[in-house]
Write an enzyme that holds these catalytic residues in place. Structure first.
Site, short mmCIF file in Angstrom:
data_model
loop_
_atom_site.label_atom_id
_atom_site.label_comp_id
_atom_site.label_asym_id
_atom_site.label_seq_id
_atom_site.Cartn_x
_atom_site.Cartn_y
_atom_site.Cartn_z
N ASP A 251 0.82 -1.21 0.00
CA ASP A 251 0.00 0.00 0.00
C ASP A 251 0.85 1.26 0.00
O ASP A 251 2.03 1.24 0.37
CB ASP A 251 -0.96 0.01 1.19
CG ASP A 251 -0.25 0.15 2.53
OD1 ASP A 251 0.77 -0.53 2.74
OD2 ASP A 251 -0.72 0.95 3.37
N ASP B 262 7.80 4.17 -1.40
CA ASP B 262 7.43 3.63 -0.09
C ASP B 262 6.14 2.83 -0.27
O ASP B 262 5.06 3.40 -0.21
CB ASP B 262 7.25 4.78 0.90
CG ASP B 262 6.89 4.32 2.29
OD1 ASP B 262 6.97 3.10 2.57
OD2 ASP B 262 6.50 5.17 3.11
N GLU C 134 0.32 -1.24 5.60
CA GLU C 134 1.32 -0.74 6.55
C GLU C 134 1.11 0.73 6.85
O GLU C 134 1.29 1.17 8.00
CB GLU C 134 2.72 -0.98 5.99
CG GLU C 134 3.86 -0.73 6.98
CD GLU C 134 4.39 0.69 6.98
OE1 GLU C 134 5.21 1.01 7.85
OE2 GLU C 134 3.97 1.49 6.11
N GLU C 135 0.72 1.48 5.84
CA GLU C 135 0.60 2.93 6.00
C GLU C 135 -0.51 3.33 6.96
O GLU C 135 -0.50 4.44 7.50
CB GLU C 135 0.39 3.60 4.64
CG GLU C 135 1.55 3.44 3.66
CD GLU C 135 2.81 4.17 4.09
OE1 GLU C 135 2.78 4.84 5.14
OE2 GLU C 135 3.82 4.06 3.38
N ASP D 271 12.09 -1.32 3.86
CA ASP D 271 11.12 -0.22 3.91
C ASP D 271 11.77 1.07 4.40
O ASP D 271 11.09 1.99 4.84
CB ASP D 271 9.96 -0.63 4.83
CG ASP D 271 8.77 0.31 4.75
OD1 ASP D 271 8.65 1.05 3.74
OD2 ASP D 271 7.94 0.31 5.69
#
Length: 407
Positions: A83, A142, A176-177, A199
């Site tokens: 994501d 990212d 993750e975000e 990451d």
């Protein structure tokens, strides 16, 4: 080393909108992440040589590259997230700037630009190939740079069986975000000795300390009466929110802190005279300081209720993740290995705390120590995001070095 498919692979990934949605109740939070995993990543995982490739209900695409040297008995995992952050990700149109001249980069026709006067990080990259946005979206380095780097490392190892390596497990995950991607991670299924999230940011980052994190939701109950006759009767919920905020330490804010300093961050406040709500995040590195911050907020709420003579302030605290140092410092092998590999490659390890969190923050507490290594992104989460192809190549070198390490 150069890798001929790395750039095109990365460009393919970033053009797919995989923005997560914090308001969603599904896992993954957006269908686009499911589609990206099943239609793009899983077929490619099989093409580059991963075996036993599958997609789990928790949103993770998993694959294995078996060891080709029985003396390398470790099992090492590499994890990146699909994501992207809460910024426009529709119609990503990356620019490839070859042999960057060190000057201003116009971001398409958007009117925005990357100027070394504003973004000092650009001073590191003259002569390199930079991938930028066109100024209308984020880039998605990212963490699609991490995905591309892991995939490229597997592809290279498959094509070069003379490079002896341990068993490798790969996991590409969701959300993750928005802080929930690793909540359902299956550590028992992943089954490795340790892992790395790919990451991080600039060349050499090697991180095993994160914030400990909590969220605070506050409700302020007011009493609305006509302002002309309000004296002694009105209780303004918005004023209560202001009063609460003003009792927090004035300098403990993100914009005034750095390094190992923690903070309170007011994320949102809404309301009226009758009722108001405020949302905070709480961050600190040391466990005692983290607990003290939460206790301080509770103390302020309790004091206000006592002074007001009623429960007009309600505070709900929710822990989000913890500093993975607590787990990793018990066995520093993943740090020792990554540091040695980087140094062998001529990369200076940058070992600093992450003023944030990673999926590794949660996965480490599930029993798999999971520090973070660099993926190359700069200015992440917005239109000024960019990445160096040469840094991405060095990340691939590092992944290959880690799985071949015999120390």
């Amino acid at each position: 080393m150069t890798y001929p498919n790395l750039l095109d692979r990365f460009l393919t990934y970033v053009k797919v909108n995989t923005r997560s949605d914090e308001h969603s109740t599904t896992t993954p939070s957006t269908q686009s992440q499911v589609d990206f995993a099943t239609n793009v990543l899983i077929p490619e995982m099989k093409r580059v040589g991963l075996q036993n490739v599958y997609y789990l209900p928790n949103g993770f695409a998993i694959g294995t590259l078996p060891a080709n040297d029985p003396s390398l008995t470790r099992k090492i995992g590499f994890i990146s997230h699909m994501d992207t952050a809460d910024f426009n990700a529709e119609g990503v149109n990356p620019q490839v700037i070859e042999n960057y001249d060190g000057g201003v980069i116009e971001l398409g026709n958007s009117g925005f630009k990357l100027d070394p006067a504003d973004f000092k990080s650009l001073e590191k990259y003259p002569g390199q190939t930079l991938i930028t946005t066109d100024g209308t979206t984020l880039l998605g380095a990212d963490d699609k740079s991490g995905i591309a780097e892991i995939m490229t490392a597997i592809e290279y190892l498959t094509a070069h069986p003379e490079i002896k390596h341990c068993e490798i497990r790969v996991g590409f995950g969701p959300d993750e975000e928005i802080g929930v991607g690793a909540n359902k991670f299956d550590a028992e299924d992943f089954d490795v000795d340790f892992a790395y999230t790919v990451d991080g940011g600039p060349l050499g980052e090697l991180q095993y300390e994160t914030f400990s994190a909590a969220g605070a939701e506050l409700h302020f109950q007011g009493r609305n009466v006509h302002p002309g006759t309000a004296k002694g009767q009105m209780v303004n919920a918005l004023q209560l929110a202001i009063d609460f905020h003003n009792q927090l330490p004035e300098n403990d804010r993100p914009e005034l802190t750095e390094g190992y300093q923690g903070f309170y961050h007011l994320m949102d406040v809404t309301g009226s005279v009758e009722e108001a709500r405020a949302s905070y995040i709480i961050r600190d590195f040391e466990k005692d300081a983290f607990e003290a911050r939460k206790a301080s907020m509770q103390s302020i709420a309790d004091k206000m209720n006592e002074e007001l003579g009623s429960n007009r302030v309600t505070l709900n605290l929710t822990d989000q993740y913890y500093n993975m140092k607590e787990v990793i410092e018990k066995d520093m092998t993943p740090i020792t290995v990554a540091k040695a590999v980087m140094e062998d490659l001529g990369i200076t390890p940058i070992i600093e705390p992450i003023r944030g969190g990673t999926d590794g923050s949660k996965i480490s507490f599930m029993g798999i120590p999971t520090p973070n290594i660099f993926a190359g992104g700069e200015n992440m989460h917005g239109r000024f995001e960019y990445v160096s192809l040469q840094t991405m190549e060095r990340a691939v070198d590092t992944i290959i070095g880690i799985v071949a390490y015999k120390g």
